[in-house]
Structures are given as C-alpha cells and as structure tokens.
Design a protein around this motif. Structure first.
Motif, PDB file in Angstrom:
ATOM      1  N   LEU A 189       0.915  -1.150  -0.069  1.00 29.94           N
ATOM      2  CA  LEU A 189       0.148   0.021   0.033  1.00 29.94           C
ATOM      3  C   LEU A 189       0.890   1.271   0.099  1.00 29.94           C
ATOM      4  O   LEU A 189       1.686   1.400   0.675  1.00 29.94           O
ATOM      5  N   ALA A 190       0.792   2.059  -1.197  1.00 34.15           N
ATOM      6  CA  ALA A 190       1.573   3.254  -1.009  1.00 34.15           C
ATOM      7  C   ALA A 190       0.925   4.250  -1.679  1.00 34.15           C
ATOM      8  O   ALA A 190       0.408   4.282  -2.675  1.00 34.15           O
ATOM      9  N   ASP A 191       1.075   5.708  -1.265  1.00 30.36           N
ATOM     10  CA  ASP A 191       0.881   6.559  -2.045  1.00 30.36           C
ATOM     11  C   ASP A 191       1.247   6.858  -3.280  1.00 30.36           C
ATOM     12  O   ASP A 191       0.657   6.940  -4.322  1.00 30.36           O
ATOM     13  N   LYS A 192       2.706   6.730  -3.598  1.00 26.29           N
ATOM     14  CA  LYS A 192       3.403   6.663  -4.780  1.00 26.29           C
ATOM     15  C   LYS A 192       4.845   5.927  -4.540  1.00 26.29           C
ATOM     16  O   LYS A 192       5.421   5.939  -3.492  1.00 26.29           O
ATOM     17  N   PHE A 193       4.794   5.081  -5.471  1.00 31.75           N
ATOM     18  CA  PHE A 193       5.902   4.090  -5.502  1.00 31.75           C
ATOM     19  C   PHE A 193       7.244   4.920  -5.586  1.00 31.75           C
ATOM     20  O   PHE A 193       7.369   5.645  -6.640  1.00 31.75           O
ATOM     21  N   GLY A 194       8.016   4.844  -4.669  1.00 30.72           N
ATOM     22  CA  GLY A 194       9.399   5.361  -4.815  1.00 30.72           C
ATOM     23  C   GLY A 194       9.809   6.243  -3.565  1.00 30.72           C
ATOM     24  O   GLY A 194      10.924   6.310  -3.396  1.00 30.72           O
ATOM     25  N   GLY A 195       8.939   6.854  -2.914  1.00 34.91           N
ATOM     26  CA  GLY A 195       9.188   7.846  -2.060  1.00 34.91           C
ATOM     27  C   GLY A 195      10.199   8.749  -2.280  1.00 34.91           C
ATOM     28  O   GLY A 195      10.141   9.309  -3.432  1.00 34.91           O
ATOM     29  N   GLN A 196      11.130   9.188  -1.334  1.00 39.77           N
ATOM     30  CA  GLN A 196      12.177  10.227  -1.610  1.00 39.77           C
ATOM     31  C   GLN A 196      13.152  10.026  -2.801  1.00 39.77           C
ATOM     32  O   GLN A 196      13.550  10.950  -3.265  1.00 39.77           O
ATOM     33  N   LEU A 197      13.223   8.778  -3.154  1.00 46.80           N
ATOM     34  CA  LEU A 197      14.076   8.868  -4.088  1.00 46.80           C
ATOM     35  C   LEU A 197      13.595   9.295  -5.525  1.00 46.80           C
ATOM     36  O   LEU A 197      14.457   9.841  -6.193  1.00 46.80           O
ATOM     37  N   LEU A 198      12.378   9.467  -5.708  1.00 40.02           N
ATOM     38  CA  LEU A 198      11.927  10.179  -7.001  1.00 40.02           C
ATOM     39  C   LEU A 198      12.263  11.818  -6.935  1.00 40.02           C
ATOM     40  O   LEU A 198      12.378  12.413  -7.905  1.00 40.02           O
ATOM     41  N   ASP A 199      12.795  12.291  -5.782  1.00 46.30           N
ATOM     42  CA  ASP A 199      13.338  13.745  -5.951  1.00 46.30           C
ATOM     43  C   ASP A 199      14.901  13.580  -5.629  1.00 46.30           C
ATOM     44  O   ASP A 199      15.325  14.853  -5.355  1.00 46.30           O
ATOM     45  N   THR A 200      15.372  12.465  -5.563  1.00 48.34           N
ATOM     46  CA  THR A 200      16.838  12.325  -5.577  1.00 48.34           C
ATOM     47  C   THR A 200      17.385  12.752  -6.990  1.00 48.34           C
ATOM     48  O   THR A 200      17.154  11.694  -7.753  1.00 48.34           O
TER      49      THR A 200
END
Length: 531
Positions: A241-252
């Motif tokens: 269950l996830a809001d968006k897959f990836g978390g902080q990585l998407l902004d790295t």
C-alpha cells in the motif's frame, strides 16, 4: 543534435511503431527553433513511419513540437526543446502515438477512454526536474488514449513571461482548461480521481474487498520494495500500500553510493525497484495512504486507508519513510508553491536571475546553494546554528562563489509576500536579537526530514522525534507489526541501509508468521528459503 549512441538506441525503439506518426513543427526565428528543428530531423530520419509537417495553428506557442497520431488524430505538444529528463517523455509520446502498447493497468486505460468532455492540459516543467516527466507522461498517455484530451509540456524557462503572468512558482504545475489543476507530483490514478469523481469510491471498494494478506507492506520506497520482494519470494500473499511508489528517491538527483551501481538517478532506481517488485506476485495498491493501524479481535492487523477502506493482514511492515521538514513559520503554507520550495533542482530554473534564500547549512542546504548560484542572481544561506554543518569541501566551494552570502545564527521567523508570491523573509539574529528582513523571490527549505508516522500515534511505540522504535529484527511494540527504513530509529538514513532493513524486517515477519502457524502457501523451494 543527438549523438550516435542515442540515435542507435532511438532507432531500436522506433522499430516498435505500428502506425504513422507526424512531428508537427511550430517554429520561428529563435535559436531554440533551429535546435528543435534539428531534433525533429534526427528523429524522423530514424524511421519511415515518422514524417515532418508544418503546423498551421497560428495560436501555438513557438518554438514547439507536436506529436500527432495519423490514425487516431491525437496530438501531444512540447513547447521548448524536450531534452534532459523530458527526452523520455518525447520518445514515449512518439511510441504511443504510433500504436505501441501503453503499459498501464487496463482498468485505468478503459477509464481514460470513457471520460466524457474535453480536457486541455498544459504542464509547466523545468528540464532539470525529475518529478516533471512522471506528470507529463501520465497526461500524454491520456491524450494518446482519448482524442478529447490534449497535453502540452511547457519549458518554463523558455516562456518566462507566461510563467510570471500565470504565477507559476513551482514545477510541475498543471492547468486544465485554463484553470490550475495541480502542482507537484501526481500520477495517472490521482489525475483520474480528480476528474472522475466516482473513481475514488470504486478504488476504495476494491480495497475493502481484498482477502486477508499474509504480509502487507505500507510504503513504496527502497525499504518497502525490498521487504515486498523478500516476502513474495517466500511464497506468501503479499501486498504493498503506497501513496506513490518510490518515496524520496523520486526527488533524488544523483546517487553514487548504491553498492554495485556506480551512478544513477532517483527515478531510474525507482523504475528498477518497481519492475523488480512487479516481477513477483505482489498486489501493488498505489494512490492510497494509511490513516490508522489497529489489532482486530481475531489477532489480524487492520490498516485503515484514507477514505474509509480497511485492509487486513496477518503481519504488517511499516516503511512509510520521511518527508522534508518544514520551517513552521507564518507564511510558509500560504506561499508554498508560490515561492516557498523544497526541491532546488526542480524549481530553481523558475528563479533565473532572481534573488533566493536557502534555509539550512547542512550538506543538502549548501549543495542547493551551490546549484542555485549557477541559475539565480543571488543566494542567501540562513543557518540557525552559529556555524555551518556541511562538509568542508562544500563550505569552501560556497564561500568561493561571489553570489552566495552565508548568514549564521539566523532564525527564520516569517515568510513575507504580497498575497500572490514571496517577496522576502524575516529572521532574527540570535546573537543580537535584532529582527531583519531580506528581499527575495524564492525560499528553498533544506532543514532535514521528519518521519511519516502521524497516523501511528497511540498505536506503536515512537521516539520523541516520531521515529518507530524497532528491534534488530525490525519488530515494533505490536506483535506482527514490523518497520524498516527512514521511518525507524535507524541512525543513518541511506538508501542502501533502507534496502537492507527492509529485507531484515521481512525475514523477521516471515519468522513470526511461521511461528503463528501460517502454512497455506508454503515456501516453494530451498533456494527461496535461503534467500
């Protein structure tokens, strides 16, 4: 325009075209128009199914490029030169316009196809933004599916007057039919929820109807992905269950310390993680946030979801990560996205030649200041402590740059604005208690992270900082509930450590399930048991 290696790769991709595609030129006498023309020439030369035509829309932004399906009549536009992170968006637009299958949940495709009405999207981006392509590609897929939908990517740095007029202060910013629709990351499912008012209800109903999981992972970052893989390899029923897959990585932006990978970027690593999870029988439920956790009378663990649905599992692994810490001063929320930003790589180009501030003197703050100094007119760094905390090499670099000022012992007290955008900030000199003001167009907040545990207060044991207390096996204070990654008391918030802790917690959870007598779907083979 494109080097030989890129042309070779693109030529291979274009072999997937099944129907003709037109590249529509909307050009003028600018240098960027010549650059765009060169790009279009390179692409069309690589496939007989791609041809160049002149656009006859006199109201079109220029320079711009349309990608038109000859069969379906759909068209996506790129105002500017779609290179950098948006080159992938361009390639996908060409492929999807030429009949290459769209790799999206079939239910979402059908939902897009059945939308009534006309939807004209305009998406403002910066080519250095790693979040923007996800939004551009989602809207472009919608345009490729439904002829009543169009999308135009707009490079904000090339259309500065337009950006100023529409008060675009952060990217990606999406307008729909002339009105602001969204700002920041948003995926296809979220877009449809906003357009199709019944979509959310249908999605929550589907969650409510799910069977009981053996392992439910809450969170889709590195820790959650690792946990899901290890759990699924044990042959047990696993969900994420996830809001968006990836978390902080998407902004790295750049990752150079993930072992065995010399260098990569956050979104690329996220795509690899998601593909790896998807290779197993894992039920990925994205677009949803957990709102509460409790233990049912039968001993199963219930995870409530925003909107009212409830998921049930025999074990739960919490990997909800962390988010940017906010200043919590007057004006911050009012001007969020209107000059207050948290991603210098994404939003920095919108402040070209202007004065900005960076709040925070750690590594992330000083790195942001150095990056912004090459784009903006002037950068002021404000650090609460009486000295910077960044590495010496970064401090030396920052102090050597003529357009960076560093102020220590500065406590930011208020974000100032004119009601529409940031005009400055107020801070207190902690040595003299004197209140001072700085005139600014933008403020980039870089003061660390805060764990995403608000929904867990009163259930699992948390530290005063809000981190989940865990054992060496990832166990929390509730039997059957485990945790991993940046949301826990792990002292070092690193990707590789999150991945390892996700595996550890998943193995701990599997051991717990074995001792509870879960044997409906046994381990498939000895190799998996040893993994």
């Amino acid at each position: 325009m494109l080097d030989a290696n890129m042309k070779k790769q693109l030529e291979a991709y274009l072999q997937n075209l099944k129907s003709p595609v037109e590249l529509v030129a909307y050009l003028d006498g600018q240098d960027k128009s010549r650059e765009l023309q060169s790009l279009m020439n390179d692409i069309s030369a690589l496939s007989d199914l791609v041809t160049l035509v002149e656009g006859d829309d006199t109201s079109a932004r220029r320079p711009a490029m349309g990608v038109r399906s000859v069969v379906n009549g759909t068209e996506m536009r790129f105002a500017g030169v779609p290179l950098g992170h948006e080159f992938t968006s361009l390639v996908l637009a060409v492929l999807h316009s030429g009949g290459h299958p769209i790799k999206v949940d079939p239910e979402l495709i059908e939902q897009v196809r059945n939308l009534d009405g006309e939807y004209r999207f305009e998406t403002y981006i910066s080519l250095s933004c790693q979040t923007c392509p996800e939004v551009v590609q989602a809207l472009n897929m919608m345009a490729a599916i439904n002829p009543q939908i169009s999308n135009e990517m707009i490079d904000g740095s090339m259309f500065q007057e337009e950006v100023d007029e529409r008060k675009v202060m952060a990217v990606p910013t999406v307008f729909m039919n002339g009105q602001q629709f969204s700002q920041g990351r948003i995926n296809l499912a979220d877009i449809l929820k906003k357009i199709d008012k019944n979509a959310g209800v249908r999605s929550l109903k589907k969650l409510d109807e799910k069977d009981v999981f053996d392992m439910l992972v809450v969170g889709g970052g590195p820790a959650g992905a690792s946990a899901a893989i290890y759990s699924a390899r044990k042959g047990i029923r696993t969900g994420v269950l996830a809001d968006k897959f990836g978390g902080q990585l998407l902004d790295t932006v750049s990752i150079e310390n993930f072992i065995s990978v010399t260098e990569t970027e956050g979104p690329k690593l996220v795509a690899n993680l998601e593909a790896h999870v998807g290779a197993y029988d894992v039920d990925i439920m994205s677009g949803h946030q957990a709102s509460a956790l409790s233990v049912a009378e039968d001993g199963s663990i219930e995870v409530s979801v925003d909107g009212g649905a409830v998921l049930r599992s025999r074990s739960v692994l919490l990997a909800t990560g962390a988010r940017w810490r906010e200043m919590n001063v007057p004006g911050e929320q009012e001007y969020r996205g209107k000059g207050v930003a948290y991603c210098p790589h994404c939003d920095g180009p919108l402040f070209k030649g202007k004065s900005v501030a960076v709040i925070g003197g750690g590594n992330s703050g000083i790195e942001a200041a150095i990056d912004l100094a090459g784009i903006t007119g002037h950068v002021t760094v404000l650090e609460f402590d009486d000295k910077l905390r960044a590495d010496d090499v970064l401090q030396r670099k920052a102090r050597s740059m003529a357009n960076i000022d560093i102020i220590t012992s500065a406590q930011t007290t208020e974000v100032l604005g004119d009601g529409q955008r940031v005009t400055g900030l107020q801070y207190v000199d902690r040595k003299t208690n004197e209140s001072k003001q700085v005139s600014l167009a933008g403020i980039f907040v870089q003061i660390g992270l805060v764990p995403n545990t608000e929904f867990l207060k009163g259930s699992v044991a948390l530290t005063p900082r809000g981190e989940i207390e865990v054992s060496a096996r990832g166990e929390t204070s509730i039997p059957g509930v485990f945790a991993a990654g940046d949301v826990t008391t792990s002292p070092y918030k690193q990707i590789v450590i999150a991945v390892g802790s996700g595996a550890t917690a998943a193995l701990g959870a599997f051991d717990y399930l074995i001792r509870q007598g879960v044997d409906e779907t046994p381990v498939k083979n000895a190799e998996e048991q040893a993994a």
